[in-house]
Design an enzyme around this catalytic site. Sequence first.
Site, PDB file in Angstrom:
ATOM      1  N   ASP A 130       0.823  -1.212   0.000  1.00  0.00           N
ATOM      2  CA  ASP A 130       0.000   0.000   0.000  1.00  0.00           C
ATOM      3  C   ASP A 130       0.855   1.259   0.000  1.00  0.00           C
ATOM      4  O   ASP A 130       0.541   2.235  -0.683  1.00  0.00           O
ATOM      5  CB  ASP A 130      -0.990   0.000   1.170  1.00  0.00           C
ATOM      6  CG  ASP A 130      -0.343  -0.092   2.543  1.00  0.00           C
ATOM      7  OD1 ASP A 130       0.808  -0.553   2.634  1.00  0.00           O
ATOM      8  OD2 ASP A 130      -1.013   0.291   3.522  1.00  0.00           O
ATOM      9  N   GLY A 173      -1.917  -6.211  14.874  1.00  0.00           N
ATOM     10  CA  GLY A 173      -1.858  -6.072  13.426  1.00  0.00           C
ATOM     11  C   GLY A 173      -3.214  -6.135  12.773  1.00  0.00           C
ATOM     12  O   GLY A 173      -3.326  -6.456  11.597  1.00  0.00           O
ATOM     13  N   SER A 215      -6.113   0.982  15.516  1.00  0.00           N
ATOM     14  CA  SER A 215      -6.025   2.439  15.418  1.00  0.00           C
ATOM     15  C   SER A 215      -6.875   2.971  14.274  1.00  0.00           C
ATOM     16  O   SER A 215      -7.554   3.997  14.414  1.00  0.00           O
ATOM     17  CB  SER A 215      -4.563   2.872  15.241  1.00  0.00           C
ATOM     18  OG  SER A 215      -4.000   2.318  14.072  1.00  0.00           O
ATOM     19  N   GLU A 249      -3.225   9.695  11.083  1.00  0.00           N
ATOM     20  CA  GLU A 249      -2.215   8.769  11.588  1.00  0.00           C
ATOM     21  C   GLU A 249      -0.817   9.144  11.104  1.00  0.00           C
ATOM     22  O   GLU A 249       0.156   9.053  11.846  1.00  0.00           O
ATOM     23  CB  GLU A 249      -2.550   7.334  11.200  1.00  0.00           C
ATOM     24  CG  GLU A 249      -1.638   6.320  11.856  1.00  0.00           C
ATOM     25  CD  GLU A 249      -2.306   4.991  12.175  1.00  0.00           C
ATOM     26  OE1 GLU A 249      -1.583   4.055  12.538  1.00  0.00           O
ATOM     27  OE2 GLU A 249      -3.541   4.891  12.072  1.00  0.00           O
ATOM     28  N   ASP A 304      -5.548   0.308   5.755  1.00  0.00           N
ATOM     29  CA  ASP A 304      -6.303   0.036   6.973  1.00  0.00           C
ATOM     30  C   ASP A 304      -7.556   0.896   7.053  1.00  0.00           C
ATOM     31  O   ASP A 304      -8.641   0.410   7.392  1.00  0.00           O
ATOM     32  CB  ASP A 304      -5.423   0.300   8.201  1.00  0.00           C
ATOM     33  CG  ASP A 304      -4.227  -0.627   8.278  1.00  0.00           C
ATOM     34  OD1 ASP A 304      -4.146  -1.558   7.453  1.00  0.00           O
ATOM     35  OD2 ASP A 304      -3.374  -0.412   9.158  1.00  0.00           O
TER      36      ASP A 304
END
Length: 381
Positions: free
Chosen positions: A33, A122, A126, A158, A170
């Site tokens: 990513d 993982g 967050s 983030e 994510d």
Amino acid sequence: MSVADEFTALYGYAPQGVWAAPGRVNLIGEYTDVNEGFVMPLALPHTAVAAVARRDDGLLRLHSADVEGPVVELAADTLRPLSDSGGWAAYPAGVVWALRAAGHPVGGADLHLASTVPTGAGLSSSAALEVVTALALNDLYELRLTKRELALLAQRAENAFVGVPCGVMDQMASAACEAGRVLHLDCRDLGVRQVPFDLAAHGLRLLVVDTRVRHELGDGAYAERRAGCEAGARALGVTHLRDVPYTELPDALRQLDDERVRRYVRHVVSDDHRVARVVALLDAGDVRGIGPVLTEGHASLRDDLRISCPELDLAVAAAERAGALGARMTGGGFGGSAVALVEAADADTVTKAVTEAFAAAGFTPPRVFAAEPSRGARRVA
């Protein structure tokens, strides 16, 4: 007591709504990513849930049911990146900062959060906090932002506010995944395709093995690998490693003098190719065929990117010895979780084998559960 009831008890009035955003597990495509490549995450049933009410006085009050401590009070107009915003509170506070920095008229809010997403595993705990905050404020302030826009703002929170240089996978997974599907995401243009992933119909399960080895992506190792990938792209004359064709990988590797950078490039380019192989197999209805691709991915993460650890390697090896069709570590590495594709009839056997292998090695007992492709962020009350 529900999250809404807890909010009322905490702040003395009822919230205006309750929102939820899931964690995610990544099926294939790791560190691709941040190289504008391809990934295939699916949302978990584990969620961060937020009861929220809007404030118009610029005060941001944050509380977590999962962390002991008082309400964190911050002034929205004094939020600054990389400042001390109360540990976990930096994630929702960063979203408020990112929204305001983008010009959206967000004043303050009262939030009470609770999460079932394991932290440090993982599984994007967050990102779930960021996305649920972004969605709630989007609704309460009538911003009319798309899920893609919310994911990008959550990623900016983030990256720039918390200081973790993560990609957008994510946040996009938490915002946009659909039940019963795996998200094929192009991390360059954020194009998405919802690929059917009905494991039960094929007599299969995807087990998640949380090793309980907690990782911290802000410790520098993640950033070092990202920087190494960027160095490889510069050396090869491309903007991102996604632009290196898999068929030209051998020639590209010969152009690199730094052995460390060479390993990183080999992993990223080959993992993008593994994503394409998994998509083709799922499109052909060969779900079992993705097992060996998962195993190849683990070897690359372990040997080229070097982000595995003894617990993750043991989880993968024990699962495969017990009959798993394939397994690999997932997430940012240095701890966290592994996934194993298994026949449904073998799920208990594989779980037992992994648990016993950890006990024999003197490791902390792992947490093993089945990943069910679930819905992305939504308002729930």
